[in-house]
Scaffold this active site. Structure first.
Site, mmCIF file in Angstrom:
data_model
loop_
_atom_site.group_PDB
_atom_site.id
_atom_site.type_symbol
_atom_site.label_atom_id
_atom_site.label_comp_id
_atom_site.label_asym_id
_atom_site.label_seq_id
_atom_site.Cartn_x
_atom_site.Cartn_y
_atom_site.Cartn_z
ATOM 1 N N ASP A 182 0.845 -1.202 0.000
ATOM 2 C CA ASP A 182 0.000 0.000 0.000
ATOM 3 C C ASP A 182 0.879 1.250 0.000
ATOM 4 O O ASP A 182 1.665 1.472 0.935
ATOM 5 C CB ASP A 182 -0.856 -0.043 1.284
ATOM 6 N N GLU B 159 -14.256 1.411 -0.601
ATOM 7 C CA GLU B 159 -14.395 1.467 0.863
ATOM 8 C C GLU B 159 -15.560 2.367 1.275
ATOM 9 O O GLU B 159 -15.698 3.505 0.797
ATOM 10 C CB GLU B 159 -13.078 1.980 1.483
HETATM 11 O O1 KIV Z 1 -4.678 0.214 4.707
HETATM 12 C C1 KIV Z 1 -5.562 -0.649 4.615
HETATM 13 O O2 KIV Z 1 -5.635 -1.612 5.400
HETATM 14 C C2 KIV Z 1 -6.539 -0.497 3.555
HETATM 15 C C3 KIV Z 1 -7.771 -1.321 3.641
HETATM 16 C C4 KIV Z 1 -8.675 -0.739 4.650
HETATM 17 C C5 KIV Z 1 -8.435 -1.482 2.324
HETATM 18 O O3 KIV Z 1 -6.357 0.297 2.687
#
Ligand code: KIV
Length: 274
Positions: free
Chosen positions: A83, A182
Site C-alpha cells: 500500500d 471502501e
Molecule cells: O490500509 C488498509 O488496510 C486499507 C484497507 C482498509 C483497504 O487500505
C-alpha cells in the site's frame, strides 16, 4: 498455486469471490497464506493497528517497505499488495514510479495499491507502464480524511455517487487490475461492480462486490480503539491473548513456570566445581 493478477481476472470472469486480508509481519502472513487466502494487503492501516497513530498519514515509505518485505517472506501463494503511503505518489510521476518500484524490489510485493480516482490516473498509467500492477482504491480513502471531513460513508447523494462511478471507470481505463471500494452504500458498490471488467474488493461496501478485504486486527478482535460498523468479529483472539498472558504472569509469580521439561541440564559435578 500462486495467486497473480490473472487469478483476479479469472475470478471476475467466473464469478468467484476473492478474499483479501491485511497482514504486516512474517508469522501472521504465513498463517493466512497457509489457509489459502487469495491476497494479503500490507495496508498503511499499519500506522493505526501496529504503530498506534490515530490515522494513516504519518506512515512512511520506510515503514511500508520494512513490513512488506516481512509479509512477502511469509506469503508463498497469496498475492502481496503493497500500500503506497500518503504523499509517496502525489508529488510527481517520477517519484511515484520510483516508490512503486521500491515495493517490488525491496518489499518483493506483487503489486501496489494507491488511493484516488480520476486525479491519480496519470500516476496509475505510469506505474502500470513500468510493469507494476496497480490496485486502485476509491470511496472512503483514509489518506484524504482531512479533505473528506472524517471517516464517513461516501457516495450517498446523486453527485457523489456519479463521481464514484466515474472514478471507478477512470481507474479501470488507466490500467488498474482491481479496485478497492471502501465505505460506500451496497447498492452503489454493486452497480459499480457490475459496470466494471476488473474485480472490485469491498470493505464496508456490501455483498455485491467481487471480493472483500478486512483489517485482521478488526476481524479477529485484537484492536479496540475503534470498530467500524462494517467489521464482523470472526474470532476473539484479543481475549485469548489476554487469557494467555494472565496465565503466564500467574505461573511466573507462583513459580510453576518453567517446569523441568522447559529447562536445560548440566552435569552435577560441573555445577559442584563452580
Ligand atoms: O490500509 C488498509 O488496510 C486499507 C484497507 C482498509 C483497504 O487500505
Amino acid at each position: 498455486m500462486k495467486n497473480t493478477v490473472l487469478t483476479f481476472k479469472e475470478a471476475k470472469k467466473n464469478g468467484n469471490k476473492l478474499s483479501m486480508i491485511t497482514a504486516y509481519d512474517y508469522s501472521t502472513a504465513k498463517i493466512f497464506d497457509e489457509e489459502g487466502i487469495n491476497s494479503i494487503l500490507v495496508g498503511d492501516s499499519l500506522g493505526m493497528v501496529m504503530l498506534g497513530y490515530e490515522d494513516t498519514l504519518s506512515v512512511t515509505m520506510e515503514d511500508m517497505i520494512h513490513h512488506t518485505a516481512a509479509v512477502s517472506r511469509g506469503a508463498k501463494n497469496a498475492l502481496v499488495v503493497g500500500d503506497m503511503p500518503f504523499l509517496s505518489y502525489n508529488l510527481g510521476i517520477h517519484d511515484a514510479v520510483k516508490n512503486a518500484g521500491r515495493f517490488m524490489k525491496e518489499g518483493r510485493a506483487d503489486c501496489v495499491k494507491l488511493e484516488g480516482g480520476k486525479e491519480v490516473c496519470d500516476v496509475i498509467r505510469a506505474i502500470v507502464d513500468a510493469k507494476i500492477p496497480v490496485c486502485a482504491h476509491i470511496g472512503l480513502t483514509p489518506q484524504a480524511i482531512n479533505a473528506l471531513g472524517g471517516f464517513k460513508v461516501q457516495g450517498k447523494n446523486l453527485d457523489s455517487a456519479k463521481k464514484l462511478m466515474e472514478d471507478a471507470l477512470a481507474v479501470q481505463e488507466a490500467g488498474a487490475f482491481a479496485v478497492v471500494i471502501e465505505c460506500v452504500p451496497d447498492a452503489l458498490a454493486e452497480k459499480i461492480s457490475k459496470m466494471l471488467n476488473i474485480p472490485t474488493i469491498g470493505i464496508g461496501a456490501g455483498a455485491g462486490c467481487d471480493g472483500q478485504v478486512l483489517v485482521y486486527q478488526d476481524m479477529l478482535g485484537m484492536y479496540s480503539d475503534f470498530t467500524p460498523k462494517f467489521v464482523k468479529k470472526f474470532s476473539d483472539v484479543g481475549s485469548q491473548m489476554r487469557d494467555g498472558v494472565k496465565k503466564y504472569m500467574k505461573e511466573v509469580q507462583d513459580g510453576t513456570f518453567p517446569e523441568e521439561k522447559h529447562s536445560f541440564k548440566i552435569d552435577k559435578e560441573i555445577i559442584d566445581k563452580l
